[in-house]
Write an enzyme that holds these catalytic residues in place. Structure first.
Site, short mmCIF file in Angstrom:
data_model
loop_
_atom_site.label_atom_id
_atom_site.label_comp_id
_atom_site.label_asym_id
_atom_site.label_seq_id
_atom_site.Cartn_x
_atom_site.Cartn_y
_atom_site.Cartn_z
NE ARG A 119 -1.11 6.43 -23.54
CZ ARG A 119 -0.81 7.24 -24.52
NH1 ARG A 119 0.26 7.13 -24.99
NH2 ARG A 119 -1.48 8.15 -24.86
CE LYS A 140 -5.46 -6.29 -4.97
NZ LYS A 140 -6.40 -6.07 -3.76
CD GLU A 182 -0.77 -8.37 5.39
OE1 GLU A 182 -1.51 -9.46 5.04
OE2 GLU A 182 -1.12 -7.55 4.98
CE LYS A 223 -0.57 -10.72 -3.19
NZ LYS A 223 -0.43 -9.40 -2.48
CD GLU A 233 -9.34 -8.05 -4.46
OE1 GLU A 233 -8.04 -7.54 -4.69
OE2 GLU A 233 -10.12 -7.54 -3.66
NE ARG A 237 -4.75 -10.04 -5.71
CZ ARG A 237 -3.67 -9.29 -6.48
NH1 ARG A 237 -3.76 -9.74 -7.79
NH2 ARG A 237 -2.73 -8.72 -5.92
CG ASN A 241 -9.18 -8.02 0.97
OD1 ASN A 241 -8.07 -7.48 1.20
ND2 ASN A 241 -9.82 -7.96 -0.04
CG HIS A 244 -6.69 -6.99 4.87
ND1 HIS A 244 -6.30 -8.22 5.66
CD2 HIS A 244 -5.58 -6.47 4.65
CE1 HIS A 244 -4.83 -8.25 5.24
NE2 HIS A 244 -4.39 -6.93 4.66
CG HIS A 248 -8.43 -1.95 5.16
ND1 HIS A 248 -8.92 -2.69 4.22
CD2 HIS A 248 -7.21 -1.92 4.98
CE1 HIS A 248 -7.82 -3.17 3.38
NE2 HIS A 248 -6.79 -2.77 4.17
CG HIS A 261 -1.31 -3.26 6.55
ND1 HIS A 261 -2.84 -2.83 6.30
CD2 HIS A 261 -1.34 -4.11 6.02
CE1 HIS A 261 -3.38 -3.57 5.64
NE2 HIS A 261 -2.49 -4.65 5.35
N1 LIG Z 1 0.21 -4.15 -3.26
C1 LIG Z 1 -0.15 -4.94 -2.44
O1 LIG Z 1 -0.60 -5.97 -2.96
C2 LIG Z 1 0.09 -4.55 -1.17
C3 LIG Z 1 -0.17 -5.68 -0.18
C4 LIG Z 1 -0.24 -5.34 1.06
C5 LIG Z 1 0.53 -4.10 1.52
N2 LIG Z 1 0.43 -3.17 0.66
C6 LIG Z 1 1.01 -1.81 0.98
O2 LIG Z 1 2.27 -1.91 1.71
C7 LIG Z 1 2.34 -0.98 2.36
C8 LIG Z 1 3.04 -1.36 3.65
O3 LIG Z 1 4.11 -1.86 3.41
P1 LIG Z 1 5.39 -2.02 4.57
O4 LIG Z 1 4.93 -2.68 5.88
O5 LIG Z 1 6.57 -2.82 3.73
O6 LIG Z 1 5.66 -0.81 4.88
P2 LIG Z 1 6.84 0.57 4.48
O7 LIG Z 1 7.06 0.57 2.96
O8 LIG Z 1 6.03 1.78 4.84
O9 LIG Z 1 7.92 0.66 5.28
C9 LIG Z 1 7.92 0.48 6.75
C10 LIG Z 1 8.84 1.41 7.46
O10 LIG Z 1 10.11 0.70 7.32
C11 LIG Z 1 11.25 1.01 6.91
N3 LIG Z 1 11.95 0.36 6.28
C12 LIG Z 1 11.64 -0.57 5.07
N4 LIG Z 1 12.76 -1.31 4.82
C13 LIG Z 1 13.53 -1.40 5.83
C14 LIG Z 1 14.80 -2.13 6.33
N5 LIG Z 1 15.16 -3.10 5.58
N6 LIG Z 1 15.47 -1.66 7.57
C15 LIG Z 1 15.03 -0.69 8.27
N7 LIG Z 1 13.77 -0.10 7.78
C16 LIG Z 1 13.22 -0.47 6.72
C17 LIG Z 1 10.48 2.23 5.89
O11 LIG Z 1 11.53 3.44 5.84
C18 LIG Z 1 9.36 2.64 6.70
O12 LIG Z 1 9.61 3.68 7.70
C19 LIG Z 1 1.17 -0.21 2.62
O13 LIG Z 1 0.95 1.13 1.93
C20 LIG Z 1 -0.04 -0.95 2.07
O14 LIG Z 1 -0.95 -0.62 1.65
C21 LIG Z 1 0.45 -3.41 -0.62
ZN LIG Z 2 -2.57 -6.26 4.00
#
Ligand SMILES: NC(=O)c1ccc[n+]([C@@H]2O[C@H](COP(=O)([O-])OP(=O)(O)OC[C@H]3O[C@@H](n4cnc5c(N)ncnc54)[C@H](O)[C@@H]3O)[C@@H](O)[C@H]2O)c1
Ligand SMILES: [Zn+2]
Length: 357
Positions: A119, A140, A182, A223, A233, A237, A241, A244, A248, A261
């Site tokens: 939990r 999130k 972003e 943010k 949200e 918040r 988006n 987005h 999406h 993304h």
């Molecule tokens: N929680 C939230 O508020 C929120 C907001 C925006 C996005 N997201 C989520 O975030 C995710 C995307 O995140 P992301 O763009 O960081 O992608 P990711 O975590 O998928 O990483 C992208 C790629 O980069 C590689 N990588 C990571 N750090 C590295 C580094 N320092 N050097 C070399 N390679 C590296 C990873 O292995 C992966 O292959 C999505 O799933 C999205 O839904 C969440």
């Molecule tokens: Zn986003």
């Protein structure tokens, strides 16, 4: 190093810059000392590149490591369960601490694990991508369902975010592009002058670590301010988006992984700017092309293929599409758009992009 405070249901700090990991043995020593187990959940690619660097800051503690698949594929029920199995096999308890080491995908799944293990146990975000300046802040957490991205998750804030900018130097150009999308989104919804500075960048490889830290800090401040006002949200918040709804839909239509993304968000922002009749659309298209965002893709996809995904968007209701629009930089709002208008705007955008490319 910079520090920002997030006043969420429990306040926490985001530390940005080289040396952020020094804080394990300093500001966060008591948190680590209090844990009966410390588990690092690491993206396997990030572990290959940077785990030994991280572990050098953790030599005072006995740390367990679990690597998970790189990137988006980790946001699965299987990885979620394997994290729980690992924590149980390591005799973790409610007094254990998780460290999420990777990009947004790792942060999302590890955060979800932290929020559900017995939990809820404390966790610290150690983001390693530019995009994660967005995802690591705000609480999130999520994994994906085969019927939709981020469909299973919680709101659960970390105890801290330690963002060591040194790790960003190994990001491939596509991930830099994804993350900068972003960053510019945060500028669009907040600050004209900062937006102009970003729009002047024609090649991300010209950014120094100092420049990047400056932009990341500004993005995190935007943010954090929004999360503080609307943690769950129900209002402002939603402005995060911006871009987005179409993004999406593109991700859904093309299948996750074809576009990053951030690339999808840039295409979505150009569409939202056209719908908004924002004066910076031309400039934004030219910035996007210069920095290698694949705007031409829109010309290869028919609006009707995207429409079903947009109708499923969390913001849409009763067949009408809701978009975050922006007439003036820094003043986002939500507007319902009739399908016909949305379709005509899409065609117009495709033509306009065709003229630039
Ligand atoms: N929680 C939230 O508020 C929120 C907001 C925006 C996005 N997201 C989520 O975030 C995710 C995307 O995140 P992301 O763009 O960081 O992608 P990711 O975590 O998928 O990483 C992208 C790629 O980069 C590689 N990588 C990571 N750090 C590295 C580094 N320092 N050097 C070399 N390679 C590296 C990873 O292995 C992966 O292959 C999505 O799933 C999205 O839904 C969440
Ligand atoms: Zn986003």
């Amino acid at each position: 190093m910079k520090q920002l405070q997030v006043e969420a249901d429990h306040p926490y700090s985001v530390h940005i810059g080289a040396g952020a990991f020094d804080l394990f043995a300093d500001a966060y020593r008591s948190l680590l000392d209090a844990a009966d187990q410390i588990v690092v959940i690491a993206d396997e690619r990030v572990a290959e590149l940077h785990l030994s660097y991280l572990l050098d800051f953790l030599t005072d503690w006995d740390v367990r490591i679990l690597t998970i698949p790189a990137g988006e594929s980790a946001k699965s029920v299987e990885t979620f369960m394997s994290c729980h199995s690992f924590l149980l096999s390591e005799n973790c308890s409610r007094d254990s601490l998780l460290l999420a080491f990777g990009g947004g995908a790792t942060g999302d799944v590890a955060g979800f694990v932290a929020s559900t293990f017995m939990r809820g146990i404390p966790f610290i975000q150690l983001p390693t991508t530019i995009l994660a300046h967005d995802s690591a802040v705000g609480g999130k957490t999520a994994i994906n369902h085969e019927l939709g991205k981020n469909m299973i998750g919680t709101f659960y804030q970390p105890k801290a975010v330690l963002y060591d900018s040194k790790l960003l130097s190994t990001l491939p150009p596509g991930e830099v592009r994804s993350g900068m999308a972003e960053v510019i989104k945060h500028a669009f919804i907040s600050n004209e002058k900062w937006l102009e500075d970003l729009l002047a960048i024609r090649d991300f490889s010209s950014l120094t670590e100092e420049d990047l830290n400056h932009h990341l800090e500004k993005g995190i401040a935007v943010k954090a301010a929004i999360v503080e006002e609307d943690e769950f949200e129900s209002g402002v918040r939603k402005y995060l988006n911006f871009g987005h709804t179409l993004a999406h839909a593109l991700e859904g239509h093309l299948g996750y992984g074809k576009l990053t993304h951030g690339e999808a968000v840039v295409l979505g922002m150009s569409y939202a700017l056209l719908l908004s009749e924002h004066s910076k659309l031309d400039k934004f298209i030219s910035w996007s092309v210069a920095n290698g965002y694949p705007l031409q893709l829109l010309g290869e996809i028919h609006f009707d293929a995207l429409l079903p995904y947009m109708k499923k968007d969390k913001k849409s209701s009763k067949g009408q599409l809701n978009f975050v629009l922006l007439k003036q930089t820094g003043k986002p709002f939500i507007e319902k758009i009739e399908v016909q208008r949305a379709s005509a705007a899409y065609e117009k955008l495709v033509l306009q992009i065709g003229e630039v490319i």
